[in-house]
Design a protein around this motif. Structure first.
Motif, PDB file in Angstrom:
ATOM      1  N   ARG A  12       0.833  -1.189   0.000  1.00 42.28           N
ATOM      2  CA  ARG A  12       0.000   0.000   0.000  1.00 42.28           C
ATOM      3  C   ARG A  12       0.875   1.248   0.000  1.00 42.28           C
ATOM      4  NH1 ARG A  12      -5.173  -1.069  -1.097  1.00 42.28           N
ATOM      5  NH2 ARG A  12      -5.893   0.561   0.240  1.00 42.28           N
ATOM      6  N   CYS A  13       0.362   2.327  -0.569  1.00 41.56           N
ATOM      7  CA  CYS A  13       1.096   3.584  -0.621  1.00 41.56           C
ATOM      8  C   CYS A  13       0.098   4.744  -0.572  1.00 41.56           C
ATOM      9  CB  CYS A  13       1.945   3.646  -1.885  1.00 41.56           C
ATOM     10  SG  CYS A  13       0.992   3.458  -3.406  1.00 41.56           S
ATOM     11  N   TRP A  14       0.607   5.948  -0.555  1.00 39.79           N
ATOM     12  CA  TRP A  14      -0.156   7.197  -0.558  1.00 39.79           C
ATOM     13  C   TRP A  14      -1.266   7.176   0.488  1.00 39.79           C
ATOM     14  CZ3 TRP A  14       1.160  11.728  -1.768  1.00 39.79           C
ATOM     15  CH2 TRP A  14       0.229  12.734  -1.862  1.00 39.79           C
ATOM     16  N   ASN A  15      -0.863   7.114   1.742  1.00 41.36           N
ATOM     17  CA  ASN A  15      -1.768   7.114   2.893  1.00 41.36           C
ATOM     18  C   ASN A  15      -2.792   5.985   2.818  1.00 41.36           C
ATOM     19  OD1 ASN A  15      -0.493   9.380   3.916  1.00 41.36           O
ATOM     20  ND2 ASN A  15      -1.846  10.764   2.817  1.00 41.36           N
ATOM     21  N   LEU A  16      -2.359   4.852   2.348  1.00 45.92           N
ATOM     22  CA  LEU A  16      -3.163   3.635   2.223  1.00 45.92           C
ATOM     23  C   LEU A  16      -4.293   3.747   1.209  1.00 45.92           C
ATOM     24  CD1 LEU A  16      -3.389   2.585   5.976  1.00 45.92           C
ATOM     25  CD2 LEU A  16      -1.753   1.825   4.258  1.00 45.92           C
ATOM     26  N   TYR A  17      -4.265   4.752   0.333  1.00 50.10           N
ATOM     27  CA  TYR A  17      -5.263   4.877  -0.718  1.00 50.10           C
ATOM     28  C   TYR A  17      -4.800   4.248  -2.021  1.00 50.10           C
ATOM     29  CZ  TYR A  17      -7.828   8.180   2.177  1.00 50.10           C
ATOM     30  OH  TYR A  17      -8.543   8.752   3.185  1.00 50.10           O
ATOM     31  N   LYS A  19       7.986   0.556  -8.279  1.00 50.75           N
ATOM     32  CA  LYS A  19       6.693   0.347  -8.899  1.00 50.75           C
ATOM     33  C   LYS A  19       5.906   1.647  -8.820  1.00 50.75           C
ATOM     34  CE  LYS A  19       6.290  -4.536  -7.700  1.00 50.75           C
ATOM     35  NZ  LYS A  19       5.455  -5.528  -6.978  1.00 50.75           N
ATOM     36  N   MET A  20       4.857   1.739  -9.632  1.00 50.55           N
ATOM     37  CA  MET A  20       4.020   2.934  -9.617  1.00 50.55           C
ATOM     38  C   MET A  20       2.997   2.836  -8.495  1.00 50.55           C
ATOM     39  SD  MET A  20       3.331   3.396 -13.671  1.00 50.55           S
ATOM     40  CE  MET A  20       2.934   1.693 -13.963  1.00 50.55           C
ATOM     41  N   CYS A  21       2.726   3.944  -7.865  1.00 52.73           N
ATOM     42  CA  CYS A  21       1.683   4.003  -6.849  1.00 52.73           C
ATOM     43  C   CYS A  21       0.395   4.396  -7.564  1.00 52.73           C
ATOM     44  CB  CYS A  21       2.038   5.014  -5.770  1.00 52.73           C
ATOM     45  SG  CYS A  21       0.832   5.066  -4.446  1.00 52.73           S
ATOM     46  N   CYS A  22      -0.481   3.440  -7.769  1.00 50.81           N
ATOM     47  CA  CYS A  22      -1.724   3.656  -8.508  1.00 50.81           C
ATOM     48  C   CYS A  22      -2.809   4.115  -7.543  1.00 50.81           C
ATOM     49  CB  CYS A  22      -2.143   2.366  -9.193  1.00 50.81           C
ATOM     50  SG  CYS A  22      -0.900   1.729 -10.327  1.00 50.81           S
ATOM     51  N   VAL A  23      -3.310   5.326  -7.780  1.00 51.13           N
ATOM     52  CA  VAL A  23      -4.288   5.942  -6.887  1.00 51.13           C
ATOM     53  C   VAL A  23      -5.488   6.381  -7.709  1.00 51.13           C
ATOM     54  CG1 VAL A  23      -4.658   7.770  -5.195  1.00 51.13           C
ATOM     55  CG2 VAL A  23      -2.400   6.770  -5.457  1.00 51.13           C
ATOM     56  N   LYS A  24      -6.674   6.184  -7.175  1.00 48.18           N
ATOM     57  CA  LYS A  24      -7.872   6.676  -7.845  1.00 48.18           C
ATOM     58  C   LYS A  24      -7.863   8.200  -7.803  1.00 48.18           C
ATOM     59  CE  LYS A  24     -10.657   2.647  -6.955  1.00 48.18           C
ATOM     60  NZ  LYS A  24     -11.884   2.104  -6.384  1.00 48.18           N
ATOM     61  N   PRO A  25      -8.337   8.858  -8.858  1.00 46.93           N
ATOM     62  CA  PRO A  25      -8.281  10.327  -8.912  1.00 46.93           C
ATOM     63  C   PRO A  25      -8.981  11.030  -7.763  1.00 46.93           C
ATOM     64  CG  PRO A  25      -8.820   9.428 -11.058  1.00 46.93           C
ATOM     65  CD  PRO A  25      -8.835   8.281 -10.105  1.00 46.93           C
ATOM     66  N   LYS A  26     -10.014  10.449  -7.183  1.00 46.85           N
ATOM     67  CA  LYS A  26     -10.718  11.138  -6.103  1.00 46.85           C
ATOM     68  C   LYS A  26      -9.891  11.219  -4.828  1.00 46.85           C
ATOM     69  CE  LYS A  26     -13.339   7.203  -4.327  1.00 46.85           C
ATOM     70  NZ  LYS A  26     -14.688   6.690  -4.066  1.00 46.85           N
ATOM     71  N   TYR A  27      -8.844  10.397  -4.693  1.00 48.92           N
ATOM     72  CA  TYR A  27      -7.992  10.435  -3.515  1.00 48.92           C
ATOM     73  C   TYR A  27      -6.724  11.258  -3.714  1.00 48.92           C
ATOM     74  CZ  TYR A  27     -10.950   6.682  -1.816  1.00 48.92           C
ATOM     75  OH  TYR A  27     -12.020   5.936  -1.410  1.00 48.92           O
ATOM     76  N   GLN A  28      -6.480  11.742  -4.924  1.00 50.31           N
ATOM     77  CA  GLN A  28      -5.305  12.566  -5.169  1.00 50.31           C
ATOM     78  C   GLN A  28      -5.585  13.998  -4.750  1.00 50.31           C
ATOM     79  OE1 GLN A  28      -4.159  12.138  -9.234  1.00 50.31           O
ATOM     80  NE2 GLN A  28      -3.515  10.030  -8.977  1.00 50.31           N
ATOM     81  N   TYR A  88       3.021  -2.619 -11.198  1.00 44.91           N
ATOM     82  CA  TYR A  88       3.765  -2.318 -12.414  1.00 44.91           C
ATOM     83  C   TYR A  88       2.888  -1.603 -13.440  1.00 44.91           C
ATOM     84  CZ  TYR A  88       7.670  -5.133 -10.837  1.00 44.91           C
ATOM     85  OH  TYR A  88       8.723  -5.611 -10.123  1.00 44.91           O
ATOM     86  N   ARG A  89       1.584  -1.884 -13.443  1.00 46.25           N
ATOM     87  CA  ARG A  89       0.651  -1.229 -14.352  1.00 46.25           C
ATOM     88  C   ARG A  89      -0.600  -0.840 -13.571  1.00 46.25           C
ATOM     89  NH1 ARG A  89      -0.541  -4.200 -19.730  1.00 46.25           N
ATOM     90  NH2 ARG A  89      -1.007  -2.072 -20.311  1.00 46.25           N
ATOM     91  N   CYS A  90      -1.106   0.332 -13.845  1.00 52.67           N
ATOM     92  CA  CYS A  90      -2.328   0.796 -13.189  1.00 52.67           C
ATOM     93  C   CYS A  90      -3.543   0.420 -14.039  1.00 52.67           C
ATOM     94  CB  CYS A  90      -2.296   2.308 -12.996  1.00 52.67           C
ATOM     95  SG  CYS A  90      -0.980   2.859 -11.907  1.00 52.67           S
ATOM     96  N   SER A  91      -4.674   0.294 -13.396  1.00 48.62           N
ATOM     97  CA  SER A  91      -5.900   0.017 -14.138  1.00 48.62           C
ATOM     98  C   SER A  91      -6.377   1.302 -14.825  1.00 48.62           C
ATOM     99  CB  SER A  91      -6.973  -0.532 -13.202  1.00 48.62           C
ATOM    100  OG  SER A  91      -7.395   0.460 -12.303  1.00 48.62           O
ATOM    101  N   LYS A  92      -7.415   1.167 -15.619  1.00 47.06           N
ATOM    102  CA  LYS A  92      -7.927   2.315 -16.374  1.00 47.06           C
ATOM    103  C   LYS A  92      -8.492   3.401 -15.471  1.00 47.06           C
ATOM    104  CE  LYS A  92      -9.077  -0.318 -20.482  1.00 47.06           C
ATOM    105  NZ  LYS A  92     -10.137  -0.774 -21.381  1.00 47.06           N
ATOM    106  N   LYS A  93      -8.979   3.023 -14.297  1.00 45.85           N
ATOM    107  CA  LYS A  93      -9.611   3.986 -13.392  1.00 45.85           C
ATOM    108  C   LYS A  93      -8.626   4.579 -12.396  1.00 45.85           C
ATOM    109  CE  LYS A  93     -14.072   1.739 -13.682  1.00 45.85           C
ATOM    110  NZ  LYS A  93     -15.151   1.098 -12.933  1.00 45.85           N
ATOM    111  N   GLU A  94      -7.340   4.315 -12.549  1.00 49.77           N
ATOM    112  CA  GLU A  94      -6.328   4.807 -11.614  1.00 49.77           C
ATOM    113  C   GLU A  94      -5.289   5.641 -12.349  1.00 49.77           C
ATOM    114  OE1 GLU A  94      -6.286   1.138  -8.428  1.00 49.77           O
ATOM    115  OE2 GLU A  94      -4.893   1.104 -10.094  1.00 49.77           O
ATOM    116  N   ARG A  95      -4.592   6.469 -11.590  1.00 50.01           N
ATOM    117  CA  ARG A  95      -3.501   7.294 -12.132  1.00 50.01           C
ATOM    118  C   ARG A  95      -2.266   7.123 -11.273  1.00 50.01           C
ATOM    119  NH1 ARG A  95      -6.384  13.064 -12.632  1.00 50.01           N
ATOM    120  NH2 ARG A  95      -8.166  12.433 -13.861  1.00 50.01           N
ATOM    121  N   VAL A  96      -1.123   7.385 -11.890  1.00 50.66           N
ATOM    122  CA  VAL A  96       0.138   7.343 -11.150  1.00 50.66           C
ATOM    123  C   VAL A  96       0.348   8.707 -10.519  1.00 50.66           C
ATOM    124  CG1 VAL A  96       2.614   7.030 -11.339  1.00 50.66           C
ATOM    125  CG2 VAL A  96       1.094   5.699 -12.770  1.00 50.66           C
ATOM    126  N   TYR A  97       0.567   8.736  -9.224  1.00 54.13           N
ATOM    127  CA  TYR A  97       0.818  10.007  -8.548  1.00 54.13           C
ATOM    128  C   TYR A  97       2.258  10.077  -8.061  1.00 54.13           C
ATOM    129  CZ  TYR A  97       0.219  14.097  -5.694  1.00 54.13           C
ATOM    130  OH  TYR A  97       0.356  15.331  -5.162  1.00 54.13           O
TER     131      TYR A  97
END
Length: 67
Positions: free
Chosen positions: A24-29, A50-59, A34-43
């Motif tokens: 887990r990363c970015w305050n557990l959100y 590895k990339m920290c894949c976070v949903k846009p509403k938590y960025q 290695y790859r993010c899903s379509k509904k996630e972004r790399v922050y």
């Protein structure tokens, strides 16, 4: 008996194919992948490169003013 062996074999193979827990990363959100899903972004990037894949509403929202 054959059906039982076939069921056990399938369950064993599926347990090997499903990924384990991800870091887990970015305050557990977010999740380190290695790859993010379509509904996630790399922050940010994780410690293990590895990339920290976070949903846009938590960025955090970007500020448009300089101060």
């Amino acid at each position: 008996m054959k059906l039982l062996l076939l069921t056990l074999t399938v369950l064993l193979l599926l347990s090997q194919l499903t990924p384990g827990g991800t870091q887990r990363c970015w305050n557990l959100y977010g999740k380190c992948r290695y790859r993010c899903s379509k509904k996630e972004r790399v922050y940010v990037y994780c410690i293990n490169n590895k990339m920290c894949c976070v949903k846009p509403k938590y960025q955090p929202k970007e500020r448009w003013w300089p101060f």
